[in-house]
Design an enzyme around this catalytic site. Structure first.
Site, PDB file in Angstrom:
ATOM      1  N   GLU A  64      -4.773   3.849   6.023  1.00 16.60           N
ATOM      2  CA  GLU A  64      -4.477   3.540   4.628  1.00 16.60           C
ATOM      3  C   GLU A  64      -5.051   4.631   3.746  1.00 16.60           C
ATOM      4  O   GLU A  64      -4.578   4.903   2.649  1.00 16.60           O
ATOM      5  CB  GLU A  64      -5.157   2.189   4.334  1.00 16.60           C
TER       6      GLU A  64
ATOM      7  N   ARG B  25       0.827  -1.221   0.000  1.00 16.90           N
ATOM      8  CA  ARG B  25       0.000   0.000   0.000  1.00 16.90           C
ATOM      9  C   ARG B  25       0.860   1.270   0.000  1.00 16.90           C
ATOM     10  O   ARG B  25       0.547   2.263   0.661  1.00 16.90           O
ATOM     11  CB  ARG B  25      -0.921   0.042   1.225  1.00 16.90           C
TER      12      ARG B  25
ATOM     13  N   SER C 133     -10.755  -0.523   3.295  1.00 15.55           N
ATOM     14  CA  SER C 133      -9.992  -0.657   4.545  1.00 15.55           C
ATOM     15  C   SER C 133      -9.511   0.722   4.978  1.00 15.55           C
ATOM     16  O   SER C 133      -8.856   1.416   4.201  1.00 15.55           O
ATOM     17  CB  SER C 133      -8.756  -1.537   4.328  1.00 15.55           C
TER      18      SER C 133
HETATM   19  N1  EPU Z   1      -3.639 -12.954   4.249  1.00 15.01           N
HETATM   20  C1  EPU Z   1      -2.691 -13.732   3.645  1.00 15.01           C
HETATM   21  N2  EPU Z   1      -3.025 -14.965   3.192  1.00 15.01           N
HETATM   22  C2  EPU Z   1      -4.287 -15.441   3.301  1.00 15.01           C
HETATM   23  C3  EPU Z   1      -5.281 -14.666   3.922  1.00 15.01           C
HETATM   24  C4  EPU Z   1      -4.922 -13.403   4.395  1.00 15.01           C
HETATM   25  O1  EPU Z   1      -1.537 -13.332   3.525  1.00 15.01           O
HETATM   26  O2  EPU Z   1      -4.516 -16.583   2.857  1.00 15.01           O
HETATM   27  C5  EPU Z   1      -3.254 -11.624   4.739  1.00 15.01           C
HETATM   28  C6  EPU Z   1      -3.927 -10.526   3.901  1.00 15.01           C
HETATM   29  O3  EPU Z   1      -3.159 -10.178   2.777  1.00 15.01           O
HETATM   30  C7  EPU Z   1      -4.040  -9.414   4.902  1.00 15.01           C
HETATM   31  C8  EPU Z   1      -4.247 -10.143   6.237  1.00 15.01           C
HETATM   32  O4  EPU Z   1      -3.770 -11.448   6.041  1.00 15.01           O
HETATM   33  O5  EPU Z   1      -2.834  -8.713   4.974  1.00 15.01           O
HETATM   34  C9  EPU Z   1      -5.692 -10.135   6.649  1.00 15.01           C
HETATM   35  O6  EPU Z   1      -6.488 -10.720   5.618  1.00 15.01           O
HETATM   36  P1  EPU Z   1      -8.053 -10.534   5.482  1.00 15.01           P
HETATM   37  O7  EPU Z   1      -8.601 -11.553   4.575  1.00 15.01           O
HETATM   38  O8  EPU Z   1      -8.633 -10.419   6.860  1.00 15.01           O
HETATM   39  O9  EPU Z   1      -8.188  -9.172   4.687  1.00 15.01           O
HETATM   40  P2  EPU Z   1      -8.331  -7.711   5.243  1.00 15.01           P
HETATM   41  O10 EPU Z   1      -7.231  -7.383   6.167  1.00 15.01           O
HETATM   42  O11 EPU Z   1      -9.721  -7.526   5.695  1.00 15.01           O
HETATM   43  C10 EPU Z   1      -7.022  -6.962   3.105  1.00 15.01           C
HETATM   44  C11 EPU Z   1      -6.934  -5.694   2.301  1.00 15.01           C
HETATM   45  C12 EPU Z   1      -8.172  -5.544   1.423  1.00 15.01           C
HETATM   46  C13 EPU Z   1      -8.214  -6.731   0.485  1.00 15.01           C
HETATM   47  C14 EPU Z   1      -8.246  -8.034   1.317  1.00 15.01           C
HETATM   48  C15 EPU Z   1      -8.166  -9.275   0.462  1.00 15.01           C
HETATM   49  C16 EPU Z   1      -5.591  -4.139   3.564  1.00 15.01           C
HETATM   50  C17 EPU Z   1      -5.574  -2.924   4.416  1.00 15.01           C
HETATM   51  N3  EPU Z   1      -6.795  -4.550   3.181  1.00 15.01           N
HETATM   52  O12 EPU Z   1      -8.195  -6.858   3.889  1.00 15.01           O
HETATM   53  O13 EPU Z   1      -8.063  -4.353   0.657  1.00 15.01           O
HETATM   54  O14 EPU Z   1      -9.348  -6.677  -0.361  1.00 15.01           O
HETATM   55  O15 EPU Z   1      -7.095  -8.062   2.218  1.00 15.01           O
HETATM   56  O16 EPU Z   1      -6.880  -9.437  -0.036  1.00 15.01           O
HETATM   57  O17 EPU Z   1      -4.546  -4.692   3.257  1.00 15.01           O
HETATM   58  C18 EPU Z   1      -8.566  -2.009   0.727  1.00 15.01           C
HETATM   59  O18 EPU Z   1      -7.350  -1.805   0.684  1.00 15.01           O
HETATM   60  O19 EPU Z   1      -9.397  -1.067   0.789  1.00 15.01           O
HETATM   61  C19 EPU Z   1      -9.050  -3.380   0.761  1.00 15.01           C
HETATM   62  C20 EPU Z   1     -10.355  -3.669   0.882  1.00 15.01           C
END
Ligand code: EPU
Length: 335
Positions: free
Chosen positions: A331, A164, A235
């Site tokens: 972010e 990001r 996010s």
């Molecule tokens: N993660 C992994 N592997 C996995 C699952 C999760 O590395 O198999 C990592 C994700 O990349 C993330 C963390 O664990 O860093 C938490 O994952 P979660 O699925 O809970 O996603 P999140 O934190 O709710 C993040 C992004 C979203 C994106 C989703 C899906 C940020 C701040 N947000 O959300 O992006 O869609 O992962 O990849 O990194 C946005 O930036 O506005 C946004 C919606």
């Protein structure tokens, strides 16, 4: 054509639905015209460069000068047997671009389906989702240097992409992005590293690019609020990186806590988990709250000001810090 208007409400230009006004609002679909306009400004660095408005929080009620490039066009600029180079105007909708690529079987951005915003904004925060970041496909970024009005093209390395983050995010307002060139592949290999995506596709014996796009759209639609119904900017915070000592503390509290290794001794921690465990999931304070399904998203229940949203975010930052000793970093771009 350049279009200069005065006293333009920005309410419909930001997905948070925050009321603010641009004293001067400049829109153009032509890079040369924009460069000429920028050159004519006494203080070009004061301009706010607006893309799709999906990652911005207007805290001040007024922006003196807003520049909104609406440069269109998607074209194949070169191709080999395996690869294809595609140039897209900064004003193209990001998801329209993804849809265009998927329809032609050009692979590399399908996991980034349904992300709001424009092509021109995608390199700024290096958009990422479901195991893919846009830095993997960006070849060059064409810009206008606002201080001089000169055209400057950045290659991938010069963009200094990180989670990001990018050179453009660190030097906000200094470069106006006019077009992005991507290198995509004609050979599609599904990227199902992300656990939730793998589950979503588990019934498909053969995964196509369209399946991938639809799976991502389904997950996002289930998890994230639609800004047309509830103002938000996705996010609000980044997922913090913590060291192993801190990850052990978290693990003791909850052995199931989502922690992913990023490099030796460092872990990516879910900000949503931290916010939830600090008691903020679904909490509402006046017109602002965390989303019921996804606490990482701050929502405007209607009528919120940018200041209210920022104050609410600050309470979350302080509370998470107090409870876990981890400081969350927004972010969203606060203006
Ligand atoms: N993660 C992994 N592997 C996995 C699952 C999760 O590395 O198999 C990592 C994700 O990349 C993330 C963390 O664990 O860093 C938490 O994952 P979660 O699925 O809970 O996603 P999140 O934190 O709710 C993040 C992004 C979203 C994106 C989703 C899906 C940020 C701040 N947000 O959300 O992006 O869609 O992962 O990849 O990194 C946005 O930036 O506005 C946004 C919606």
């Amino acid at each position: 054509m350049i279009n200069i208007r005065q006293e333009v409400p920005l309410f419909s230009y930001n997905t948070f639905g925050i009321p603010a006004t641009a004293s001067v609002f400049v829109e153009s679909d032509d890079a040369t015209e924009l460069a000429d306009f920028v050159r004519s400004l006494p203080d070009p660095s004061s301009a706010f460069l607006l893309g799709g408005g999906s990652n911005v929080l207007f805290v001040s009620n007024r922006c003196e000068l807003v520049i909104h490039p609406v440069i269109k066009g998607i074209e194949v600029t070169a191709e080999t047997g395996d690869d294809v180079w595609i140039r897209a105007g900064a004003g193209e909708g990001w998801d329209d671009f993804v849809s265009w690529c998927v329809a032609r079987n050009y692979a590399g951005v399908e996991n980034l389906s349904h992300i709001p915003g424009t092509v021109g904004a995608c390199p700024i925060q290096n958009i990422g989702a479901y195991g893919t970041e846009v830095k993997e496909t960006v070849e060059t970024v064409e810009t206008i240097e606002t201080a001089t009005g000169k055209t400057v093209t950045f290659n991938n390395q010069q963009c200094q992409f990180d989670y990001r983050d990018s050179f453009f995010k660190k030097h906000r307002g200094k470069y106006l992005i006019t077009a992005v060139q991507f290198k995509l592949s004609k050979r599609f290999e599904p990227n199902v590293k992300y656990a939730g995506l793998k589950t979503e596709l588990s019934r498909n014996t053969h995964v196509t690019m369209e399946n991938m796009r639809q799976a991502v759209i389904s997950i996002r639609s289930r998890k994230l609020p639609d800004s047309a119904e509830l103002g938000n900017a996705g996010s609000f915070f980044k997922n913090p990186t913590i060291n192993t000592a801190k990850s052990r503390e978290i693990n003791e509290l909850d052995p199931q806590a989502p922690l992913y290794p990023v490099s030796h001794g460092y872990w990516k921690m879910s900000a949503a988990w931290l916010i939830r465990h600090a008691g903020w999931k679904g909490m509402q304070d006046g017109n602002v709250g965390t989303h019921k399904r996804q606490p990482l998203v701050i929502v405007n229940y209607g009528g919120a000001t940018g200041k209210e949203v920022l104050d609410f975010a600050q309470k979350i930052i302080d509370s998470v810090d107090q409870k876990f000793g981890i400081r969350l970093d927004p972010e969203v771009n606060v203006v």
